[in-house]
Design a protein around this motif. Structure first.
Motif, mmCIF file in Angstrom:
data_model
loop_
_atom_site.group_PDB
_atom_site.id
_atom_site.type_symbol
_atom_site.label_atom_id
_atom_site.label_comp_id
_atom_site.label_asym_id
_atom_site.label_seq_id
_atom_site.Cartn_x
_atom_site.Cartn_y
_atom_site.Cartn_z
ATOM 1 N N PHE A 30 35.590 45.163 43.964
ATOM 2 C CA PHE A 30 35.739 44.452 42.693
ATOM 3 C C PHE A 30 36.881 43.447 42.768
ATOM 4 C CE2 PHE A 30 33.971 48.399 40.329
ATOM 5 C CZ PHE A 30 32.676 47.983 40.596
ATOM 6 N N ALA A 31 38.006 43.887 43.340
ATOM 7 C CA ALA A 31 39.170 43.007 43.431
ATOM 8 C C ALA A 31 38.882 41.809 44.332
ATOM 9 C CB ALA A 31 40.378 43.789 43.948
ATOM 10 N N GLN A 32 38.198 42.056 45.455
ATOM 11 C CA GLN A 32 37.870 40.964 46.369
ATOM 12 C C GLN A 32 36.876 39.987 45.747
ATOM 13 O OE1 GLN A 32 39.332 40.485 49.493
ATOM 14 N NE2 GLN A 32 40.650 42.120 48.710
ATOM 15 N N SER A 33 36.064 40.483 44.827
ATOM 16 C CA SER A 33 35.047 39.644 44.185
ATOM 17 C C SER A 33 35.532 39.063 42.858
ATOM 18 C CB SER A 33 33.775 40.465 43.946
ATOM 19 O OG SER A 33 33.308 41.038 45.146
ATOM 20 N N SER A 34 36.807 39.274 42.559
ATOM 21 C CA SER A 34 37.415 38.760 41.319
ATOM 22 C C SER A 34 36.717 39.299 40.070
ATOM 23 C CB SER A 34 37.392 37.223 41.312
ATOM 24 O OG SER A 34 38.115 36.709 42.415
ATOM 25 N N ALA A 36 39.081 46.202 35.129
ATOM 26 C CA ALA A 36 39.919 46.857 34.123
ATOM 27 C C ALA A 36 39.364 46.623 32.721
ATOM 28 C CB ALA A 36 41.351 46.351 34.220
ATOM 29 N N LYS A 37 38.860 45.424 32.490
ATOM 30 C CA LYS A 37 38.270 45.119 31.185
ATOM 31 C C LYS A 37 36.919 45.796 31.024
ATOM 32 C CE LYS A 37 37.029 41.258 28.155
ATOM 33 N NZ LYS A 37 36.979 39.776 28.017
ATOM 34 N N VAL A 38 36.132 45.816 32.108
ATOM 35 C CA VAL A 38 34.804 46.433 32.052
ATOM 36 C C VAL A 38 34.911 47.918 31.717
ATOM 37 C CG1 VAL A 38 32.759 47.034 33.396
ATOM 38 C CG2 VAL A 38 33.792 44.767 33.639
ATOM 39 N N PHE A 39 35.847 48.602 32.371
ATOM 40 C CA PHE A 39 35.993 50.044 32.174
ATOM 41 C C PHE A 39 37.008 50.395 31.091
ATOM 42 C CE2 PHE A 39 34.473 49.691 36.587
ATOM 43 C CZ PHE A 39 33.373 50.528 36.520
#
Length: 278
Positions: free
Chosen positions: A39-43, A47-50
Motif C-alpha cells: 500500500f505504501a509503495q503504491s501511495s 490509514a484513511k481506508v481502514f
C-alpha cells in the motif's frame, strides 16, 4: 528419565496443537505487514481506508511484532519438547501456559507500552464484531472477514486453552476423543461457527441500516457454512449407520452448496470478475 521415542512422537501432535495457531497468527501478521508495504509503495492512503488512528503501526512496526512472535513461539515449543523428552513433565507443561498468559497480558495491558493505541483499536474493533449494535464500518467487516479464514485457528486455540484450564497439558488425558477437551468436544464446532455468525449478524445489521438486498444475499452465504460445520461435528455423535445413510449425504449437499455459493460470491461480488462489456 527419558520418555520413549514412540511416546515422544505422540506428544509432537500436542505440541503442534499448542503452537501451530500462534505460528499461523505470526504468519498472518507478517503478511499484513507485506500488505501495508505494498500500500505504501503504491501511495494508497490505507490509514484513511481502514479508519486508522494517527498513531497506527507502519509495516516496519508490524514486522517487528511478527519477528518477536516468530522468535518467542518456537523457543517455547522447543523448551516444551526438550523438557518433556527429558522427564521434566511439570516444567514442560508450564511452557505453553506461560506463553499464552504472557501474550494475553500484553494484548490486554492498559499501560502505555507495546503499542497501546493500536492494541486498543484492535480490541475495540473485535468488540464491535462480537456485538454489532452499531453501524458496520469497513474495519469491522474487514477484520471479521479475516476471522472467517481463521476459524480453525480459533478452534485450536479453544482446545489448547481447554487443556490448560483442565490441567491436561503434557498428559495423556486428551487422547480420549470423548474427553472434555477431546476431538469430539461440542465446543469445537461452536467456535468454528462463531466467525461466520459474526459476519452473518453484520450483514443483517447492514441490511437494517441500508435496506440493500445484497446484504441479505451475503448473509445467506455465511449461513450456508453453519450446516457444514454442524453436520461435520454430528458425525461423532450419531451411530455410524445413521451417518452413512442419512447425515453424510446432507453433509455433502451442504458442502457443495456452501462451496459453490462462496465461489460465486467471491468471483461476482467481492472480486467483480465479470466479463467486460463488448
Amino acid at each position: 528419565m527419558r520418555m520413549s521415542v514412540d511416546l515422544r512422537d505422540l506428544f509432537l501432535y500436542e505440541a503442534f496443537l499448542y503452537y501451530n495457531p500462534l505460528l499461523l497468527v505470526a504468519l498472518m501478521i507478517w503478511l499484513w505487514g507485506v500488505n501495508l508495504w505494498v500500500f505504501a509503495q503504491s501511495s494508497v492512503n490505507y490509514a484513511k481506508v481502514f479508519d486508522l488512528p494517527q498513531t497506527h503501526l507502519s509495516h516496519r512496526e508490524i514486522w517487528r511484532c511478527a519477528t518477536w512472535l516468530t522468535l518467542i513461539v518456537p523457543t517455547s515449543m522447543t523448551a516444551y519438547l526438550y523438557l518433556y523428552s527429558h522427564g521434566e513433565v511439570s516444567l514442560a507443561a508450564s511452557q505453553p501456559v506461560l506463553l499464552y498468559a504472557i501474550l494475553l497480558m500484553i494484548l490486554l495491558s492498559p499501560f502505555d507500552m507495546f503499542y497501546l493505541s493500536s492494541r486498543f483499536y484492535f480490541l475495540r474493533t473485535v468488540w464491535r464484531i462480537i456485538l454489532p449494535l452499531q453501524a458496520i464500518t469497513f474495519p469491522d467487516f474487514f477484520l471479521a472477514d479475516i476471522f472467517t479464514s481463521m476459524s480453525k485457528v480459533f478452534s485450536d486455540l479453544e482446545r489448547s486453552v481447554c487443556r490448560m484450564v483442565n490441567r491436561q497439558v503434557a498428559t495423556i488425558a486428551w487422547f480420549e476423543a470423548d474427553s472434555i477437551c477431546g476431538s469430539h468436544s461440542v465446543a469445537i464446532p461452536l467456535v468454528l461457527m462463531l466467525p461466520y455468525l459474526w459476519r452473518l449478524f453484520q450483514c443483517l445489521r447492514q441490511y437494517k441500516d441500508t435496506k440493500e438486498k445484497t446484504c441479505l444475499l451475503n448473509a445467506l452465504k455465511y449461513s450456508t457454512a453453519i450446516p457444514v460445520i454442524f453436520l461435520s461435528a454430528l458425525k461423532y455423535h450419531v451411530h455410524p449407520d445413521q451417518w452413512v445413510g442419512f447425515y453424510r449425504p446432507l453433509w455433502l449437499i451442504s458442502s457443495v452448496v456452501n462451496s459453490l455459493y462462496s465461489f460465486y460470491w467471491d468471483i461476482k461480488r467481492d472480486w467483480d470478475l465479470r466479463p467486460a462489456a463488448s
